[in-house]
Design a protein around this motif. Structure first.
Motif, PDB file in Angstrom:
ATOM      1  N   ALA A  90      30.423  20.342  37.422  1.00 51.39           N
ATOM      2  CA  ALA A  90      30.787  21.495  36.482  1.00 51.39           C
ATOM      3  C   ALA A  90      31.108  22.767  37.426  1.00 51.39           C
ATOM      4  O   ALA A  90      32.019  23.546  36.973  1.00 51.39           O
ATOM      5  CB  ALA A  90      29.432  21.926  35.501  1.00 51.39           C
ATOM      6  N   GLN A  91      30.092  22.796  38.408  1.00 51.96           N
ATOM      7  CA  GLN A  91      30.735  23.965  39.224  1.00 51.96           C
ATOM      8  C   GLN A  91      31.911  23.849  40.067  1.00 51.96           C
ATOM      9  O   GLN A  91      32.666  24.680  40.320  1.00 51.96           O
ATOM     10  CB  GLN A  91      29.595  24.247  40.438  1.00 51.96           C
ATOM     11  CG  GLN A  91      28.232  24.916  39.951  1.00 51.96           C
ATOM     12  CD  GLN A  91      27.300  24.889  40.975  1.00 51.96           C
ATOM     13  OE1 GLN A  91      27.348  25.880  41.461  1.00 51.96           O
ATOM     14  NE2 GLN A  91      26.656  23.857  41.330  1.00 51.96           N
ATOM     15  N   SER A  92      32.289  22.439  40.468  1.00 48.11           N
ATOM     16  CA  SER A  92      33.514  22.350  41.035  1.00 48.11           C
ATOM     17  C   SER A  92      34.717  22.300  40.157  1.00 48.11           C
ATOM     18  O   SER A  92      35.797  22.555  40.805  1.00 48.11           O
ATOM     19  CB  SER A  92      33.438  20.851  41.535  1.00 48.11           C
ATOM     20  OG  SER A  92      32.091  20.827  42.640  1.00 48.11           O
ATOM     21  N   ALA A  93      34.442  22.075  38.998  1.00 47.33           N
ATOM     22  CA  ALA A  93      35.648  22.185  38.180  1.00 47.33           C
ATOM     23  C   ALA A  93      36.180  23.771  37.952  1.00 47.33           C
ATOM     24  O   ALA A  93      37.452  23.706  37.575  1.00 47.33           O
ATOM     25  CB  ALA A  93      35.295  21.761  36.614  1.00 47.33           C
ATOM     26  N   ALA A  94      35.559  24.524  38.237  1.00 47.29           N
ATOM     27  CA  ALA A  94      36.162  25.895  38.257  1.00 47.29           C
ATOM     28  C   ALA A  94      35.510  26.549  39.556  1.00 47.29           C
ATOM     29  O   ALA A  94      34.632  27.537  39.227  1.00 47.29           O
ATOM     30  CB  ALA A  94      35.541  26.690  37.145  1.00 47.29           C
ATOM     31  N   PRO A  95      36.102  26.269  40.773  1.00 44.58           N
ATOM     32  CA  PRO A  95      35.542  26.919  41.826  1.00 44.58           C
ATOM     33  C   PRO A  95      35.811  28.659  41.937  1.00 44.58           C
ATOM     34  O   PRO A  95      36.637  28.971  41.156  1.00 44.58           O
ATOM     35  CB  PRO A  95      36.531  26.363  42.809  1.00 44.58           C
ATOM     36  CG  PRO A  95      37.647  25.905  42.172  1.00 44.58           C
ATOM     37  CD  PRO A  95      37.107  25.571  40.878  1.00 44.58           C
ATOM     38  N   PRO A 111      34.362  37.825  43.340  1.00 41.48           N
ATOM     39  CA  PRO A 111      34.639  36.567  42.913  1.00 41.48           C
ATOM     40  C   PRO A 111      34.917  36.174  41.562  1.00 41.48           C
ATOM     41  O   PRO A 111      34.678  36.718  40.566  1.00 41.48           O
ATOM     42  CB  PRO A 111      32.996  35.834  43.339  1.00 41.48           C
ATOM     43  CG  PRO A 111      32.305  37.278  42.927  1.00 41.48           C
ATOM     44  CD  PRO A 111      33.066  38.280  43.367  1.00 41.48           C
ATOM     45  N   ARG A 112      36.236  35.268  41.565  1.00 39.96           N
ATOM     46  CA  ARG A 112      36.590  34.888  40.072  1.00 39.96           C
ATOM     47  C   ARG A 112      37.054  33.401  40.035  1.00 39.96           C
ATOM     48  O   ARG A 112      37.206  32.663  41.107  1.00 39.96           O
ATOM     49  CB  ARG A 112      38.171  35.591  40.146  1.00 39.96           C
ATOM     50  CG  ARG A 112      38.271  36.872  39.978  1.00 39.96           C
ATOM     51  CD  ARG A 112      39.679  37.386  39.507  1.00 39.96           C
ATOM     52  NE  ARG A 112      39.633  38.869  39.399  1.00 39.96           N
ATOM     53  CZ  ARG A 112      40.557  39.570  39.777  1.00 39.96           C
ATOM     54  NH1 ARG A 112      41.808  38.939  39.670  1.00 39.96           N
ATOM     55  NH2 ARG A 112      40.641  40.933  39.409  1.00 39.96           N
TER      56      ARG A 112
END
Length: 185
Positions: A90-95, A111-112
């Motif tokens: 889930a974190q990797s899907a929206a770095p 951070p965006r």
């Protein structure tokens, strides 16, 4: 009867898991998710004002993985590898990208996250779970002592027994009072 009000005030990941009390799901619709997000707005880096059904699905999936990990820890077990993998995914899907900008006097970094609204929201909540699961305080994780309550909390005080003194704590005090003062016979 209306659904209970979401309990907020714990770490973000616990607040998310606590949207599923014993016999209810407080995140059944995008509108309910929008309401919960408004309650959490002070913790969120962006406005997620109008979540969609797809966003709701992404959030509920992350909630399930957080719940699986916390339940395992609550019972002194290793969190399921699948739950940890899915939180990482889930974190990797929206770095998060460090966006460089100018505030009028100096360079600033913000951070965006990239990706769809649901992916960004799921990533943010998964990141909150990572922060919680790696915090030594998670060793103190407890479930509310009320028989009919499944809500979780990390107590700031070692004698805390209830998810909320206003909810379950008050019900327990009233029940004890009734037992002491009920008519005999």
């Amino acid at each position: 009867m209306s659904a209970p009000e979401p309990l907020v005030g714990e770490q973000l990941a616990i607040d998310l898991v606590n949207t599923r009390p014993a016999d209810a799901d407080l995140l059944q619709t995008p509108e309910q998710l929008a309401r919960w997000l408004r309650l959490q707005a002070h913790r969120l880096p962006e406005d997620f004002a109008e979540p969609t059904s797809a966003d709701l699905c992404a959030v509920r999936e992350v909630r399930d993985h957080i719940a699986a990990a916390l339940t395992a820890l609550l019972h002194n077990r290793r969190p399921p590898a699948a739950a940890l993998r899915q939180l990482n995914a889930a974190q990797s899907a929206a770095p998060a990208i460090r966006h460089l900008g100018w505030d009028g006097a100096r360079c600033v970094m913000t951070p965006r996250r990239t990706g769809t609204t649901g992916a960004r929201l799921a990533a943010l909540l998964a990141e909150a779970a990572v922060e919680l699961l790696t915090d030594p305080a998670v060793a103190g994780l407890r479930q509310c002592a009320a028989e009919d309550c499944v809500l979780l909390f990390v107590p700031a005080h070692p004698r805390r027994r209830w998810c909320s003194p206003e909810r379950c704590g008050n019900r327990a005090r009233v029940a004890r009072y009734y037992q002491r003062h009920k008519p005999v016979g």
